[in-house]
Design a protein around this motif. Sequence first.
Motif, short mmCIF file in Angstrom:
data_model
loop_
_atom_site.label_atom_id
_atom_site.label_comp_id
_atom_site.label_asym_id
_atom_site.label_seq_id
_atom_site.Cartn_x
_atom_site.Cartn_y
_atom_site.Cartn_z
N GLY A 150 0.78 -1.23 0.00
CA GLY A 150 0.00 0.00 0.00
C GLY A 150 0.81 1.28 0.00
N LYS A 151 2.04 1.20 -0.44
CA LYS A 151 2.88 2.41 -0.45
C LYS A 151 2.54 3.28 -1.66
CE LYS A 151 6.84 0.26 1.91
NZ LYS A 151 6.71 1.04 3.15
N ALA A 157 9.43 4.83 -4.45
CA ALA A 157 10.60 5.38 -5.16
C ALA A 157 11.76 5.60 -4.21
CB ALA A 157 10.22 6.70 -5.83
N GLU A 158 11.47 6.10 -3.00
CA GLU A 158 12.52 6.32 -2.00
C GLU A 158 13.18 5.00 -1.62
OE1 GLU A 158 10.69 8.38 1.21
OE2 GLU A 158 10.48 10.28 0.11
N GLY A 161 15.11 3.68 -4.76
CA GLY A 161 16.17 4.55 -5.24
C GLY A 161 15.98 5.00 -6.68
N ILE A 162 14.72 5.15 -7.09
CA ILE A 162 14.41 5.60 -8.45
C ILE A 162 13.32 6.67 -8.36
CG2 ILE A 162 15.04 3.42 -9.56
CD1 ILE A 162 12.16 2.57 -9.49
N SER A 163 12.93 7.23 -9.50
CA SER A 163 11.93 8.29 -9.50
C SER A 163 10.52 7.72 -9.36
CB SER A 163 12.01 9.10 -10.79
OG SER A 163 11.51 8.34 -11.88
N PRO A 164 9.57 8.51 -8.81
CA PRO A 164 8.18 8.07 -8.72
C PRO A 164 7.60 7.72 -10.09
CG PRO A 164 8.54 9.96 -7.30
CD PRO A 164 9.79 9.79 -8.12
N HIS A 165 8.00 8.46 -11.12
CA HIS A 165 7.50 8.18 -12.47
C HIS A 165 7.93 6.80 -12.93
CE1 HIS A 165 6.34 8.80 -16.64
NE2 HIS A 165 7.54 8.40 -17.01
#
Length: 202
Positions: A150-151, A157-158, A161-165
């Motif tokens: 449920g994140k 992303a955090e 270690g990558i972007s939310p996109h």
Amino acid sequence: MTGEDTTGIQDSELLLQVAKGDEKAFTTLYWQYSGTLYRNFLRMVKDETIAEELVQDLFSRIWQKRESLQVEKSFKAYLFRAGYHLMIDFYRKLKRDQDLYGHFRQVASENYNHIEEIFNLKDSQALLARALDALSPQQQKAFRLCRMEGKTYREAAEEMGISPHTVKEYFTKANHAVRAYLAEHIDISLGLLLLYVLHRSL
């Protein structure tokens, strides 16, 4: 003594009578549970006639096996498992009719958001593992974090270690692949979903 305990004792007594061929005791069990079974079969198959036939088939099997019925824990638990196996049998037989099978694959797709509720059940672990095996490691992680934990995309992303996109892209592809896998295995996935909803409602 709780109401649930009392119900369990009453069911056991009724089953003893059913084993002796007591139709009145069988009818009592039928009316106690058939309504809930029908509603949940209907939720699975979206067809009133088929849902009713499944209920009748289930209780017919119980009556036929009345003398050797193995109810180890409770009649409710027995119904959970019997309904699950009946649903699997239904969809396996359905594969012979491609038009109907296509219809019920659509039902499986519509139920996908509910099917995710069964992922924490022991019986569903192998099915989910097979669905995830076809994904890349990053897609698997995005799916587990976003769908099963449920994140949010930002939280995942955090952790990754990558972007939310990029998380969204991984998750979208993974979600589509899992949906397709469950639709291909509707006999098991909807059988498990039925087991889940019966467990919550009976």
